[in-house]
Structures are given as structure tokens and as C-alpha cells.
Design a protein around this motif. Structure first.
Motif, PDB file in Angstrom:
ATOM      1  N   GLU A  41       0.840  -1.204   0.000  1.00  0.00           N
ATOM      2  CA  GLU A  41       0.000   0.000   0.000  1.00  0.00           C
ATOM      3  C   GLU A  41       0.876   1.255   0.000  1.00  0.00           C
ATOM      4  O   GLU A  41       0.602   2.215  -0.716  1.00  0.00           O
ATOM      5  CB  GLU A  41      -0.918  -0.011   1.222  1.00  0.00           C
ATOM      6  CG  GLU A  41      -1.935   1.105   1.210  1.00  0.00           C
ATOM      7  CD  GLU A  41      -2.942   0.987   2.335  1.00  0.00           C
ATOM      8  OE1 GLU A  41      -3.289   2.044   2.890  1.00  0.00           O
ATOM      9  OE2 GLU A  41      -3.373  -0.138   2.647  1.00  0.00           O
ATOM     10  N   LYS A  42       1.961   1.233   0.783  1.00  0.00           N
ATOM     11  CA  LYS A  42       2.873   2.383   0.827  1.00  0.00           C
ATOM     12  C   LYS A  42       3.506   2.628  -0.541  1.00  0.00           C
ATOM     13  O   LYS A  42       3.544   3.763  -1.017  1.00  0.00           O
ATOM     14  CB  LYS A  42       3.965   2.175   1.875  1.00  0.00           C
ATOM     15  CG  LYS A  42       3.485   2.400   3.291  1.00  0.00           C
ATOM     16  CD  LYS A  42       4.472   2.021   4.383  1.00  0.00           C
ATOM     17  CE  LYS A  42       5.920   2.265   4.143  1.00  0.00           C
ATOM     18  NZ  LYS A  42       6.781   1.814   5.256  1.00  0.00           N
ATOM     19  N   ILE A  43       4.023   1.581  -1.199  1.00  0.00           N
ATOM     20  CA  ILE A  43       4.673   1.778  -2.503  1.00  0.00           C
ATOM     21  C   ILE A  43       3.650   2.197  -3.551  1.00  0.00           C
ATOM     22  O   ILE A  43       3.915   3.056  -4.382  1.00  0.00           O
ATOM     23  CB  ILE A  43       5.487   0.538  -2.960  1.00  0.00           C
ATOM     24  CG1 ILE A  43       6.412   0.866  -4.144  1.00  0.00           C
ATOM     25  CG2 ILE A  43       4.605  -0.627  -3.353  1.00  0.00           C
ATOM     26  CD1 ILE A  43       7.612   1.664  -3.799  1.00  0.00           C
ATOM     27  N   TYR A  44       2.459   1.621  -3.481  1.00  0.00           N
ATOM     28  CA  TYR A  44       1.403   1.963  -4.429  1.00  0.00           C
ATOM     29  C   TYR A  44       1.081   3.452  -4.339  1.00  0.00           C
ATOM     30  O   TYR A  44       0.865   4.115  -5.351  1.00  0.00           O
ATOM     31  CB  TYR A  44       0.160   1.113  -4.137  1.00  0.00           C
ATOM     32  CG  TYR A  44      -0.975   1.320  -5.116  1.00  0.00           C
ATOM     33  CD1 TYR A  44      -0.993   0.641  -6.327  1.00  0.00           C
ATOM     34  CD2 TYR A  44      -2.015   2.199  -4.834  1.00  0.00           C
ATOM     35  CE1 TYR A  44      -2.021   0.823  -7.241  1.00  0.00           C
ATOM     36  CE2 TYR A  44      -3.056   2.388  -5.739  1.00  0.00           C
ATOM     37  CZ  TYR A  44      -3.053   1.697  -6.935  1.00  0.00           C
ATOM     38  OH  TYR A  44      -4.070   1.890  -7.838  1.00  0.00           O
ATOM     39  N   ASN A  45       1.097   3.984  -3.147  1.00  0.00           N
ATOM     40  CA  ASN A  45       0.764   5.395  -2.941  1.00  0.00           C
ATOM     41  C   ASN A  45       1.896   6.350  -3.298  1.00  0.00           C
ATOM     42  O   ASN A  45       1.710   7.563  -3.251  1.00  0.00           O
ATOM     43  CB  ASN A  45       0.298   5.621  -1.498  1.00  0.00           C
ATOM     44  CG  ASN A  45      -1.058   5.009  -1.250  1.00  0.00           C
ATOM     45  OD1 ASN A  45      -1.894   4.926  -2.143  1.00  0.00           O
ATOM     46  ND2 ASN A  45      -1.277   4.539  -0.033  1.00  0.00           N
TER      47      ASN A  45
END
Length: 151
Positions: A127-131
Motif C-alpha cells: 500500500e505504501k509503494i502503491y501510494n
């Protein structure tokens, strides 16, 4: 060489720290492969390398000063382990790499095909990398940016 593409979820490390490679990728990855804990944009994941690509990546680090080569290969090799798939298509992630990739036994993970490698993310790091990406940009916008950097 066929590339690894797509996003596959609903995978989980078992209680012994084993993980099954998606069936469609097992043959391409190979029975023997390397796993490397990496940090991308401050986010941690585990990357699976077919043997040939791992060796190519190592060779690509053999440029620059002796200190630069030492730093690059030390970081790469210190976070790597050789691995083998068992008869069920599983491999074990040792404790050191689990910690480096942000995994625990029973972690839910997401497999990402990234061309010549497979990335494995725990859900929160994914989720962090996606954001970190601007999802308003389209594929051609991103390709134009790359071309602009190469001209």
C-alpha cells in the motif's frame, strides 16, 4: 525470455515461513533461484531472481571505482539467499530476510511480476509503494517521461 507480469494476491506465508510461488511463474523462475530483500522508495519487499538474471545483475555492478563496486555488491549480496522450490512449489524465507522484507509467519503477501523478477510485498508495504505513484498519469505519459530522460 518471457517476462513476469501482473499482480497476484491471496497468498500467505505459512506457520513455518514457507511461501508458494504462483503456479504460472514456477517454471520461468526455475527450481533454484535467488531471493533478495530490497528497499524501493523506502518500502521493503522480497525480490525473486532467476539464476541467470541474478548473475547479470551482479555483473552490472562491476563498474565504477573499487569502493563503489564494493558498496553495491555488498548491499546486494548481503541481502540475498539461494533458494530452492520443493515438490509443492514452496520455498522457505529465513528469519533474516523475513525481517528485512517486513514479513512474519502468517503474513498475507502480494506477488508482483516486474519483468525479469518477481516482487513479494506484505500488504502494508505494498500500500505504501502503491501510494508513491501518481496514478493520474497514463502509460504513454510515463513512457514519454522515460524518452525525455534518455534524449
Amino acid at each position: 525470455m518471457r517476462l513476469f507480469v501482473g499482480t497476484l494476491d491471496n497468498y500467505k506465508l505459512d506457520s513455518k515461513g514457507r511461501l508458494s510461488v504462483p503456479t504460472k511463474w514456477r517454471e520461468r523462475l526455475g527450481k533454484e533461484f535467488y531471493m533478495v530483500a530490497v528497499t524501493v522508495k523506502g518500502c521493503k519487499c522480497l525480490t525473486l531472481y532467476p539464476v541467470d538474471h541474478f548473475e547479470e545483475t551482479y555483473e552490472s555492478m562491476q563498474y565504477g571505482s573499487e569502493n563503489q563496486k564494493y558498496d553495491a555488491t555488498t548491499s546486494f549480496l548481503d541481502n540475498a539467499e539461494e533458494s530452492v522450490l520443493d515438490a509443492q512449489g514452496r520455498f522457505t524465507v529465513n528469519q533474516r530476510l523475513k525481517e528485512a522484507a517486513g514479513f512474519t509467519n502468517e503474513s498475507n503477501v502480494i506477488f508482483k511480476g516486474k519483468g525479469k523478477v518477481i516482487e513479494i510485498w506484505n500488504e502494508s508495504e505494498y500500500e505504501k509503494i502503491y501510494n508513491t505513484y501518481d496514478h493520474s498519469l497514463g502509460m504513454y505519459d510515463l513512457m514519454d517521461r522515460l524518452k525525455g530522460n534518455n534524449e
